[in-house]
Design a protein around this motif. Structure first.
Motif, short mmCIF file in Angstrom:
data_model
loop_
_atom_site.label_atom_id
_atom_site.label_comp_id
_atom_site.label_asym_id
_atom_site.label_seq_id
_atom_site.Cartn_x
_atom_site.Cartn_y
_atom_site.Cartn_z
N LEU A 191 0.81 -1.22 0.00
CA LEU A 191 0.00 0.00 0.00
C LEU A 191 0.84 1.27 0.00
CD1 LEU A 191 -2.98 -0.89 2.31
CD2 LEU A 191 -3.02 -0.44 -0.14
N CYS A 192 2.12 1.17 0.39
CA CYS A 192 2.92 2.40 0.41
C CYS A 192 3.99 2.40 -0.68
CB CYS A 192 3.52 2.66 1.78
SG CYS A 192 4.69 1.45 2.31
N ARG A 193 3.78 1.61 -1.73
CA ARG A 193 4.75 1.59 -2.82
C ARG A 193 4.84 2.94 -3.52
NH1 ARG A 193 3.05 -3.54 -6.26
NH2 ARG A 193 1.03 -2.89 -5.48
N LYS A 194 3.69 3.57 -3.75
CA LYS A 194 3.71 4.86 -4.43
C LYS A 194 4.55 5.87 -3.64
CE LYS A 194 0.72 8.65 -5.69
NZ LYS A 194 -0.65 9.17 -5.74
N GLN A 195 4.33 5.93 -2.33
CA GLN A 195 5.08 6.88 -1.50
C GLN A 195 6.57 6.54 -1.50
OE1 GLN A 195 2.03 5.69 -0.59
NE2 GLN A 195 1.01 7.65 -0.87
N MET A 196 6.90 5.23 -1.47
CA MET A 196 8.31 4.84 -1.53
C MET A 196 8.94 5.34 -2.82
SD MET A 196 8.93 1.15 0.05
CE MET A 196 9.08 1.07 1.82
N GLY A 197 8.22 5.17 -3.91
CA GLY A 197 8.73 5.63 -5.20
C GLY A 197 8.94 7.14 -5.22
N LEU A 198 8.02 7.87 -4.59
CA LEU A 198 8.16 9.33 -4.60
C LEU A 198 9.32 9.78 -3.72
CD1 LEU A 198 4.43 10.42 -4.68
CD2 LEU A 198 6.11 10.60 -6.50
N VAL A 199 9.54 9.10 -2.59
CA VAL A 199 10.71 9.42 -1.77
C VAL A 199 11.98 9.14 -2.57
CG1 VAL A 199 12.00 8.75 0.28
CG2 VAL A 199 9.54 9.06 0.44
N ALA A 200 11.98 8.02 -3.30
CA ALA A 200 13.14 7.70 -4.14
C ALA A 200 13.36 8.80 -5.18
CB ALA A 200 12.94 6.35 -4.82
N LEU A 201 12.27 9.28 -5.76
CA LEU A 201 12.40 10.36 -6.75
C LEU A 201 12.96 11.63 -6.13
CD1 LEU A 201 11.87 11.83 -9.42
CD2 LEU A 201 9.50 12.08 -8.76
N ALA A 202 12.48 11.97 -4.93
CA ALA A 202 12.98 13.17 -4.26
C ALA A 202 14.48 13.07 -4.03
CB ALA A 202 12.25 13.36 -2.93
N LEU A 203 14.95 11.89 -3.60
CA LEU A 203 16.38 11.72 -3.36
C LEU A 203 17.17 11.76 -4.67
CD1 LEU A 203 16.14 8.95 -0.63
CD2 LEU A 203 16.85 11.32 -0.31
N ALA A 204 16.58 11.19 -5.73
CA ALA A 204 17.26 11.24 -7.02
C ALA A 204 17.37 12.68 -7.52
CB ALA A 204 16.49 10.39 -8.04
N PHE A 205 16.31 13.46 -7.26
CA PHE A 205 16.31 14.88 -7.64
C PHE A 205 17.44 15.61 -6.91
CE2 PHE A 205 14.59 19.18 -6.71
CZ PHE A 205 14.48 19.64 -8.01
N LEU A 206 17.57 15.35 -5.60
CA LEU A 206 18.65 15.98 -4.83
C LEU A 206 20.01 15.54 -5.38
CD1 LEU A 206 17.25 15.74 -1.21
CD2 LEU A 206 17.88 17.81 -2.43
N HIS A 207 20.15 14.26 -5.69
CA HIS A 207 21.40 13.73 -6.25
C HIS A 207 21.74 14.46 -7.55
CE1 HIS A 207 24.36 11.11 -7.94
NE2 HIS A 207 23.54 10.52 -8.78
N ALA A 208 20.72 14.68 -8.39
CA ALA A 208 20.96 15.36 -9.67
C ALA A 208 21.48 16.77 -9.43
CB ALA A 208 19.68 15.39 -10.50
N ILE A 209 20.82 17.51 -8.53
CA ILE A 209 21.26 18.90 -8.32
C ILE A 209 22.65 18.93 -7.68
CG2 ILE A 209 20.66 21.12 -7.34
CD1 ILE A 209 17.87 20.39 -7.32
N TYR A 210 22.89 18.05 -6.72
CA TYR A 210 24.23 17.98 -6.12
C TYR A 210 25.29 17.72 -7.17
CZ TYR A 210 23.24 18.20 -1.10
OH TYR A 210 22.92 18.64 0.15
N THR A 211 24.92 16.90 -8.17
CA THR A 211 25.89 16.58 -9.21
C THR A 211 26.14 17.78 -10.12
OG1 THR A 211 25.12 14.32 -9.13
CG2 THR A 211 26.38 14.96 -11.08
N PHE A 212 25.05 18.50 -10.47
CA PHE A 212 25.21 19.66 -11.36
C PHE A 212 26.12 20.71 -10.73
CE2 PHE A 212 20.61 18.78 -12.83
CZ PHE A 212 21.05 17.72 -13.58
N ILE A 213 26.10 20.77 -9.41
CA ILE A 213 26.80 21.83 -8.71
C ILE A 213 28.29 21.49 -8.50
CG2 ILE A 213 26.79 21.48 -6.17
CD1 ILE A 213 24.71 24.06 -7.97
N ILE A 214 28.66 20.24 -8.77
CA ILE A 214 30.02 19.79 -8.49
C ILE A 214 31.11 20.71 -9.04
CG2 ILE A 214 31.73 17.99 -9.10
CD1 ILE A 214 29.62 15.91 -8.50
#
Lengths: 471, 471, 471
Positions: free
Chosen positions: C287-310
């Motif tokens: 029942l919480c798969r959707k929320q897990m996926g969205l948390v994963a997306l949020a972390l991936a988004f942060l990873h992307a921005i951290y990478t752009f700023i390197i």
């Protein structure tokens, strides 16, 4: 037994399966889409047309005939014709006696006619019951079935006519709101002509701030360098200045988004009641907070992309190469010095910026109608108030870290003016300090009581008086 | 008084508080979710099951019994069973005489059976009134209450049966559309099996363009360098080529999104009327403009990320270091030369790209159903037409600035072929020029008149004829 | 004829145009917004107020009077007052006899009162029919007309009273769900106080993983360097470590999102039936798969921005300059060596990361309610299952490429511990292998049959028994 008898009755059987016949005047886009939709919802449709034999493709299952014949067949007539062509309805007036006319017309601009289209129609056909409404629906939405749950407005002088139209609209999946008599028709006709009315104030404020800071920084950066140092750094006005102005205005807009809430709280504390109305300017400000926040997000988004692109810029690469070449000439033996404090400072600066932008995006996502609509009251207030103030806090810290040790250096104050990032920190700092004051337990308790209806000066006497009057 | 009498009447009181009993055949996911939903909406529910004593967890408050017993209790039976197991319904046919059967079944693939599930069901139970519908609802949506305002389709041969089901569906919060007789059942059963039908054309066009430009650039860049200069730059095919192909195809897709509108306008001008239908290909093209725009946005998004990542790439850092090393060897005394024109050019190029991407994202956001649905007609047309053409204009300028002074250099035309960015500027430039022509006052006025229903060759005679016929 | 007679009847004509009068107790935000809304929907509204002469601005067209007088005028009374002020209703009880009271109240916290507000109200006014409901609507949504299609809950002991309220709510454009008797009032009152209940588990898992990996990498990177090499690289804990931890946890969360589906499939295969319930933990997880996926997306988004700023970071620029300076000192004649394998490797690594992030965002977009709601069943399952597993596959490959040739180097295993990216590849790899097993034709066929209702151990005997009982 009785029920079965009834269903055998010829009239009963006939009325049940034969659906109602509705008439549409006009075979343009809107007329065609509306007809398609009515047919899909189980109605029968007859078109009234100037040229029934050559009026282009009509939805399958619809009849088409002359205006007179069509009007006589149905009790409800949709007028899907431009106001400019209403003339022919005057000659049709005898045929439209007692019918319900639904005026779906819109104009191309506001205020080009002295009276509303629907009022004009009523004047042309005084014997019919004109209902203005459904005019906010586009032909495109009708055709693609995007109506479910959509809100439409009705107005008209006949309650029965409105009731008829409302029932039809409900069957189409629309939600109907009654806006009163036909005098509201002009208001309804102006709805589709609105151009972001609630965005005007935020966009004006943002444009004003952008212009001010752009010229302020232009003078301090480019013109100062040219006058005092004789350097031409005019190329900076495209990207460098923009990437300074956008974050400055974004932060100010975000704090302006939370300032009215703080002012309202202090006003309630001062007045000791929540039952007195806020001043008009505060009301208007509070109503456009969402739009202010979204403008701030848009500017933060631009700031982020401008930042990502920095290392690709010619002058940045040029500066890096010059730095290396200088370093090589000056120092050939000892290793290049690593400043640990600088590493900590810039990394913390970037980390705060990233986190702030992340929260910004989160706030923006919850302001999407379909996301915000699924939140409970507490969730919404958690996101918009707690997360919002956290975002403001982090972004303000990001601004302070940008200043870093430059606040106390004299060289920062070119021509005795403070730099832009200092100016932009004023409003957010004020908002955060005021908000912190409100969160103090004693203030918070008083405010909660006031918001639950408690008043410092209880209006007892009047309540008693009223009771006496009524008893 | 009369009303009170009635409410004292035993039948009256009994009918008011005891809710209707509905029957569900099948205790799988769909059956259970539907039952839960019906119970929540105030109905009573009885399940018909193969094994009433061991059919797994059912919603609280529902009864469960054998198929025969359940069918006898209710007038409305939901068939939540796979078509493969319909066999048992034939033996139940006598018990289902005169009942309304709602067929919710779907198939796993299109066209595996010669007739629609609902038609098959009607053949098995000829005495019942089969209604096909609600099959687009998923068990998941039913369980989580995501039905509000959702549109469902019904079809069936009995108008009364459809009416009954429509009322039930309305109570569940659904919006019902009548699609006619049971012969439409196949169409309804195919709805849940659709796989992005409106995305096919845009995705095919995009894939074709991507493939073409990829191979074109592969030949011009990698193979040319290998053949003519003997250099192995094959590593470029992963990132460098992709980051050239994506923006090229994105810009072309965006212009293809606005081309049909321009063509339609010229067609209307040429024909002098809006009442003649557009050719089929133009209609189909116009219907997938939104999807074309979103594909263009997706490619622009990829282009943006590919660009942000550039400075991290090995070959870029290598090139930078080589540049410095070369610079050091060549020139040890004079400072590294700063090209002001180059700084202006690259900065303007980046600024246009960022602004274009920002507008792209804005257009994408307004195409979200929940955002677009809140816009008025004028707002929607402002965003999609004015902002859209502005985006195209800015992105085209971004492309021209990329070319910069390379347009006239001979070295640009390797093997006598133009580079990719030149090819991709053709369609956008044509669209922008045509659009500018349409915006000329004289053309614009003629077009507006035509769109309001004016025709160059008025069809008067026929109108008169019809009038004569009717009078 | 009969119908026409009726409409001429004075009572008939009077009842049609005069709309129903509803009463609202309380003139706060909620009361005012509700009144405005009711007026817009064609009702008449009378307010009951403590001080009818000074109760602030009320919607135009509403009357205001004392509580007693207002109650006598209407049959339906909305209680828009805080529970703390319910006391006055006890004295009003005689006036409220037989009325329908709609309790819209909410509390500030859960569980501060022993009984639900509505139950308390019923106890104060035993002669009235209390209906709890509409309490999930905010004053803001009421005022801005954001109700269309929104779902509201009702509960109450009187079916007729609920019916009356349900009809009123439907006219307001709401979708009504009946939740049973007044004992459900507490549940309804807790709805607006929910704080992301379905997000708790995913956020806890993510926080736990983030903390673990952060400390693990802190020890392996910063503390190891300090202890073994005496270097102070503590500045890394802000950005470098975060940019390692975010992608690690993101990938694990994404795989945890697809793991329960795989487990469920194997459980069904093992049991040979789909009719047995999953264990509770698996149900909750699914029942919480959707929320897990969205948390994963949020972390991936942060990873992307951290990478752009390197490339903007101080230490990265410092390293680059040091590299050049070293290169210059070491080697002055031969050109800087270009490692083709390295160029291929890093480019492939980045390309996979970008593609993975793009698919991540696509998955996130389809999980928006307004986007997901327009997808057919097959489209939804295509996106969430096929695209989802493809995303997992690509992101896992991105992780493996990061490891590259480091997997076999001894220096990788500092203090004999594996690096973080190795640990994070375990769960995704397991999920992908299991998923690949399920996709094998023989396993897939068995699973499809089970999901269509086939069972390994057919329960025939019982079915027969039941049939016998019924016949």
């Amino acid at each position: 037994m009785k029920v079965e008898n009834m269903s055998l009755h010829p009239l009963g059987t006939a009325s049940a399966p034969v659906p109602e016949l509705l008439c549409i005047f006009g075979t343009g886009d809107l007329g065609r889409s509306l007809g398609l939709r009515l047919l899909q919802s189980g109605y029968r449709v007859v078109y009234g047309s100037r040229r029934p034999n050559s009026c282009g493709p009509l939805p399958e299952g619809a009849q088409v005939t002359s205006h007179e014949a069509a009007a006589q067949l149905a009790d409800l007539v949709f007028i899907c014709v431009h106001r400019e062509h209403y003339g022919f309805l005057e000659t049709l007036a005898p045929h439209l006696q007692g019918k319900v006319l639904v005026d779906l017309s819109n104009n191309l601009k506001k205020g080009i006619y002295p009276e509303a289209n629907a009022a004009y129609l009523q004047r042309l056909v005084p014997g019919a019951a004109v209902v203005k409404g459904l005019n906010t629906l586009s032909a495109w939405a009708l055709q693609n079935g995007l109506l479910a749950g959509k809100q439409v407005y009705l107005c008209g002088n006949s309650a029965e006519a409105k009731q008829t139209v409302a029932e039809m609209a409900t069957k189409l999946g629309l939600t109907v709101l009654d806006r009163g008599s036909l005098s509201a028709a002009r208001e309804l006709e102006d709805f589709p002509l609105q151009l972001f009315p609630e965005w005007r104030l935020p966009l004006c404020v943002a444009a004003g701030l952008l212009a001010f800071f752009y010229f302020y920084l232009l003078i301090r950066d480019v013109i100062y360098a040219y006058v005092e140092q004789g350097k031409d750094i005019s190329f900076r006005i495209i990207v460098t200045l923009a990437n300074k102005v956008f974050p400055i205005v974004s932060l100010i807009m975000l704090s302006l988004c939370y300032l009215p809430g703080v002012i309202a709280a202090f006003l309630q504390l001062y007045r000791g009641t929540k039952y007195r109305r806020f001043p008009d300017w505060l009301d208007r400000w509070m109503l456009c907070r969402k739009q202010m926040g979204l403008v701030a997000l848009a500017l933060a988004f631009l700031h982020a992309i401008y930042t990502f692109i920095i290392p690709l810029r010619y002058n940045v690469r040029h500066k890096l190469i010059s730095l290396v070449v200088d370093e090589m000439k000056r120092n050939k033996t000892t290793p290049f010095y690593f400043d640990n404090t600088e590493a900590w400072g810039t990394d913390a600066f970037f980390a705060l910026g990233i986190l702030g932008f992340f929260l910004y995006v989160l706030l923006g996502l919850t302001s999407l109608p379909s996301v915000g609509g699924t939140l409970s009251w507490r969730e919404f207030s958690f996101v918009q108030s707690k997360l919002g103030h956290l975002t403001l806090c982090i972004c303000t810290a990001h601004g302070y870290l940008y200043g870093w040790d430059r606040f106390i250096r004299v060289s920062t104050y070119k021509w005795y003016t403070p730099p832009g990032y200092m100016l932009c920190l004023i409003v957010p700092s004020v908002v955060l300090v005021l908000k912190a004051l409100i969160l103090l337990p004693c203030v918070d308790r008083a405010l909660t009581r006031i918001r639950q209806g408690w008043e410092r000066t209880p209006p007892e006497p009047e309540l008693g008086m009223n009771k006496a009057t009524n008893l």
